[in-house]
Structure formats: structure tokens, C-alpha cells
Design a protein around this motif. Structure first.
Motif, PDB file in Angstrom:
ATOM      1  N   VAL A 114       0.841  -1.203   0.000  1.00 17.82           N
ATOM      2  CA  VAL A 114       0.000   0.000   0.000  1.00 17.82           C
ATOM      3  C   VAL A 114       0.876   1.252   0.000  1.00 17.82           C
ATOM      4  CG1 VAL A 114      -1.705   1.311   1.329  1.00 17.82           C
ATOM      5  CG2 VAL A 114      -1.975  -1.158   1.051  1.00 17.82           C
ATOM      6  N   VAL A 115       1.907   1.277   0.825  1.00 17.76           N
ATOM      7  CA  VAL A 115       2.783   2.447   0.898  1.00 17.76           C
ATOM      8  C   VAL A 115       3.508   2.658  -0.433  1.00 17.76           C
ATOM      9  CG1 VAL A 115       4.878   3.363   1.992  1.00 17.76           C
ATOM     10  CG2 VAL A 115       3.050   2.406   3.402  1.00 17.76           C
ATOM     11  N   ILE A 116       4.053   1.601  -1.001  1.00 16.36           N
ATOM     12  CA  ILE A 116       4.761   1.738  -2.285  1.00 16.36           C
ATOM     13  C   ILE A 116       3.808   2.229  -3.376  1.00 16.36           C
ATOM     14  CG2 ILE A 116       5.896   0.426  -4.132  1.00 16.36           C
ATOM     15  CD1 ILE A 116       7.181  -1.277  -1.869  1.00 16.36           C
ATOM     16  N   ALA A 117       2.604   1.684  -3.396  1.00 15.97           N
ATOM     17  CA  ALA A 117       1.623   2.123  -4.402  1.00 15.97           C
ATOM     18  C   ALA A 117       1.307   3.608  -4.228  1.00 15.97           C
ATOM     19  CB  ALA A 117       0.352   1.285  -4.280  1.00 15.97           C
ATOM     20  N   ARG A 118       1.132   4.050  -3.001  1.00 18.54           N
ATOM     21  CA  ARG A 118       0.812   5.461  -2.754  1.00 18.54           C
ATOM     22  C   ARG A 118       1.998   6.363  -3.097  1.00 18.54           C
ATOM     23  NH1 ARG A 118      -3.681   7.234  -3.185  1.00 18.54           N
ATOM     24  NH2 ARG A 118      -3.488   8.784  -1.577  1.00 18.54           N
ATOM     25  N   VAL A 119       3.220   5.905  -2.767  1.00 18.38           N
ATOM     26  CA  VAL A 119       4.417   6.698  -3.074  1.00 18.38           C
ATOM     27  C   VAL A 119       4.544   6.910  -4.581  1.00 18.38           C
ATOM     28  CG1 VAL A 119       6.959   6.592  -3.103  1.00 18.38           C
ATOM     29  CG2 VAL A 119       5.725   6.132  -0.987  1.00 18.38           C
ATOM     30  N   PHE A 120       4.182   5.886  -5.361  1.00 22.21           N
ATOM     31  CA  PHE A 120       4.272   6.005  -6.813  1.00 22.21           C
ATOM     32  C   PHE A 120       3.019   6.605  -7.439  1.00 22.21           C
ATOM     33  CE2 PHE A 120       7.801   3.054  -6.175  1.00 22.21           C
ATOM     34  CZ  PHE A 120       8.757   3.651  -6.989  1.00 22.21           C
ATOM     35  N   GLY A 121       2.125   7.117  -6.600  1.00 25.71           N
ATOM     36  CA  GLY A 121       0.985   7.873  -7.099  1.00 25.71           C
ATOM     37  C   GLY A 121      -0.234   7.070  -7.503  1.00 25.71           C
ATOM     38  N   ALA A 122      -0.320   5.830  -7.073  1.00 30.03           N
ATOM     39  CA  ALA A 122      -1.510   5.036  -7.395  1.00 30.03           C
ATOM     40  C   ALA A 122      -2.724   5.609  -6.653  1.00 30.03           C
ATOM     41  CB  ALA A 122      -1.298   3.583  -6.992  1.00 30.03           C
ATOM     42  N   PRO A 123      -3.879   5.572  -7.281  1.00 36.37           N
ATOM     43  CA  PRO A 123      -5.091   6.036  -6.588  1.00 36.37           C
ATOM     44  C   PRO A 123      -5.357   5.195  -5.340  1.00 36.37           C
ATOM     45  CG  PRO A 123      -5.511   5.665  -8.927  1.00 36.37           C
ATOM     46  CD  PRO A 123      -4.144   5.152  -8.648  1.00 36.37           C
ATOM     47  N   ARG A 124      -6.062   5.765  -4.395  1.00 35.31           N
ATOM     48  CA  ARG A 124      -6.348   5.103  -3.120  1.00 35.31           C
ATOM     49  C   ARG A 124      -7.001   3.740  -3.342  1.00 35.31           C
ATOM     50  NH1 ARG A 124     -10.407   4.670   0.752  1.00 35.31           N
ATOM     51  NH2 ARG A 124      -9.646   4.767   2.892  1.00 35.31           N
ATOM     52  N   VAL A 126      -6.747   1.700  -5.872  1.00 33.73           N
ATOM     53  CA  VAL A 126      -5.774   0.733  -6.378  1.00 33.73           C
ATOM     54  C   VAL A 126      -4.871   0.270  -5.237  1.00 33.73           C
ATOM     55  CG1 VAL A 126      -3.786   0.422  -7.905  1.00 33.73           C
ATOM     56  CG2 VAL A 126      -5.826   1.613  -8.740  1.00 33.73           C
ATOM     57  N   ALA A 127      -4.405   1.218  -4.434  1.00 33.06           N
ATOM     58  CA  ALA A 127      -3.528   0.869  -3.306  1.00 33.06           C
ATOM     59  C   ALA A 127      -4.239  -0.079  -2.349  1.00 33.06           C
ATOM     60  CB  ALA A 127      -3.079   2.132  -2.579  1.00 33.06           C
ATOM     61  N   LEU A 128      -5.493   0.192  -2.052  1.00 31.33           N
ATOM     62  CA  LEU A 128      -6.237  -0.675  -1.131  1.00 31.33           C
ATOM     63  C   LEU A 128      -6.543  -2.039  -1.749  1.00 31.33           C
ATOM     64  CD1 LEU A 128      -8.664   1.877   0.558  1.00 31.33           C
ATOM     65  CD2 LEU A 128      -6.567   0.872   1.485  1.00 31.33           C
ATOM     66  N   SER A 129      -6.703  -2.078  -3.053  1.00 26.27           N
ATOM     67  CA  SER A 129      -6.967  -3.365  -3.698  1.00 26.27           C
ATOM     68  C   SER A 129      -5.725  -4.268  -3.683  1.00 26.27           C
ATOM     69  CB  SER A 129      -7.464  -3.175  -5.135  1.00 26.27           C
ATOM     70  OG  SER A 129      -6.409  -2.713  -5.952  1.00 26.27           O
ATOM     71  N   LEU A 130      -4.552  -3.662  -3.525  1.00 28.54           N
ATOM     72  CA  LEU A 130      -3.314  -4.446  -3.439  1.00 28.54           C
ATOM     73  C   LEU A 130      -3.166  -5.132  -2.087  1.00 28.54           C
ATOM     74  CD1 LEU A 130      -0.803  -1.997  -5.155  1.00 28.54           C
ATOM     75  CD2 LEU A 130      -1.653  -4.169  -6.059  1.00 28.54           C
ATOM     76  N   ALA A 131      -3.842  -4.613  -1.067  1.00 31.45           N
ATOM     77  CA  ALA A 131      -3.675  -5.139   0.288  1.00 31.45           C
ATOM     78  C   ALA A 131      -3.998  -6.636   0.395  1.00 31.45           C
ATOM     79  CB  ALA A 131      -4.502  -4.339   1.282  1.00 31.45           C
ATOM     80  N   PRO A 132      -5.189  -7.077  -0.019  1.00 31.20           N
ATOM     81  CA  PRO A 132      -5.467  -8.511   0.126  1.00 31.20           C
ATOM     82  C   PRO A 132      -4.600  -9.390  -0.776  1.00 31.20           C
ATOM     83  CG  PRO A 132      -7.322  -7.408  -0.942  1.00 31.20           C
ATOM     84  CD  PRO A 132      -6.362  -6.355  -0.496  1.00 31.20           C
ATOM     85  N   LYS A 133      -4.252  -8.875  -1.953  1.00 32.17           N
ATOM     86  CA  LYS A 133      -3.402  -9.644  -2.862  1.00 32.17           C
ATOM     87  C   LYS A 133      -2.005  -9.815  -2.284  1.00 32.17           C
ATOM     88  CE  LYS A 133      -1.963  -9.840  -7.675  1.00 32.17           C
ATOM     89  NZ  LYS A 133      -1.846 -11.255  -7.616  1.00 32.17           N
ATOM     90  N   SER A 134      -1.542  -8.838  -1.528  1.00 31.41           N
ATOM     91  CA  SER A 134      -0.194  -8.873  -0.974  1.00 31.41           C
ATOM     92  C   SER A 134      -0.006  -9.980   0.043  1.00 31.41           C
ATOM     93  CB  SER A 134       0.142  -7.533  -0.334  1.00 31.41           C
ATOM     94  OG  SER A 134       0.038  -6.515  -1.285  1.00 31.41           O
ATOM     95  N   VAL A 135      -1.074 -10.402   0.661  1.00 30.52           N
ATOM     96  CA  VAL A 135      -0.974 -11.448   1.695  1.00 30.52           C
ATOM     97  C   VAL A 135      -0.511 -12.750   1.073  1.00 30.52           C
ATOM     98  CG1 VAL A 135      -2.261 -12.791   3.384  1.00 30.52           C
ATOM     99  CG2 VAL A 135      -2.694 -10.351   3.145  1.00 30.52           C
TER     100      VAL A 135
END
Length: 136
Positions: A114-124, A126-135
Motif C-alpha cells: 500500500v505504501v509503495i503504491a501510494r508513493v508512486f501515485g496510485a489512486p487510493r 488501487v492501493a487498497l486493492s493491493l492489500a489482500p493480494k499482498s498477503v
């Protein structure tokens, strides 16, 4: 140049590149005495990415040739169940440390994605959708 056009179009070339990259990466890891930083998978990915970049090859063209290795990952993952079953007593004994590591690793993966996605400017979203996939 004609040879490269022929080779790049051949699925066997990309499969061979994948295997050569893996063996080279494994050899480098062995030279580094299996230090965690010398991870053969990460090294092989970098080697293949460099070849794709240097040759201007699209990832999809590469994957068309390397999909056989991708196909074999399913059975290999299932085969991991055999040593787990054979070592079930040890798994039971070390269950608490493994669960702690699993939870900590999951939290770190979620937060970092989530932090990396936000740092690179991903919309909120998109960043939140990465959370469950990251597990996984």
C-alpha cells in the motif's frame, strides 16, 4: 539480425533462457554460500528482465515461451505437501513461531504494498486493492 528474429519468435528460446537464468542464478547463490540476499529466484528474474529490456522483447512474447515453467509451478506447489506431511510432528511443534512469522510477514507485505503504491501515485482504490493480494 535474422537469427535473432527467428530465435525471439521461438518458444523454445524463451524456455531455454529461463532455465539458463535459473541455473546461473543458482550457481551465483551457491558461490555466495546461499546467503539470503543471493536469492536464485530474484537473480533469475533480474537476468531475464535485463535480456528482455536489452532486446526490446515484450513480456507476453517471453511468457508464450516460458509458460511451460509456469504450468509446472502448480504441481510443484502441491508436491510441497508431501514433505509437510512427513514432517507434521515438527510442524506441530513449531506451529506458534510459524504463525507469528506468517502474521508478521502478512502485515509487512500489506503495509509495504500500500505504501509503495501510494508513493508512486496510485489512486487510493488501487492501493487498497493491493492489500489482500499482498498477503498471498
Amino acid at each position: 539480425m535474422t537469427l535473432w528474429v527467428y530465435l525471439a519468435a521461438s518458444p523454445l528460446f524463451w524456455l531455454s533462457l529461463t532455465l539458463v537464468a535459473w541455473f546461473a542464478a543458482d550457481h551465483l547463490s551457491l558461490i555466495a554460500r546461499r546467503h539470503p540476499i543471493a536469492n536464485p529466484v530474484a537473480i533469475a528474474i533480474v537476468l531475464i528482465a535485463c535480456v528482455l529490456w536489452a532486446t526490446g522483447t515484450d513480456y507476453h512474447a517471453y511468457f508464450d515461451g516460458a509458460q511451460f515453467v509456469h504450468f509446472l509451478l502448480g504441481p510443484a506447489t502441491v508436491a510441497l505437501g508431501i514433505p509437510l506431511w512427513r514432517n507434521r510432528d515438527r510442524v506441530r511443534r513449531d506451529l506458534v513461531p510459524m504463525l507469528v512469522a506468517l502474521v508478521v510477514g502478512s502485515v509487512v507485505a500489506i503495509v509495504s504494498a500500500v505504501v509503495i503504491a501510494r508513493v508512486f501515485g496510485a489512486p487510493r482504490e488501487v492501493a487498497l486493492s493491493l492489500a489482500p493480494k499482498s498477503v498471498t
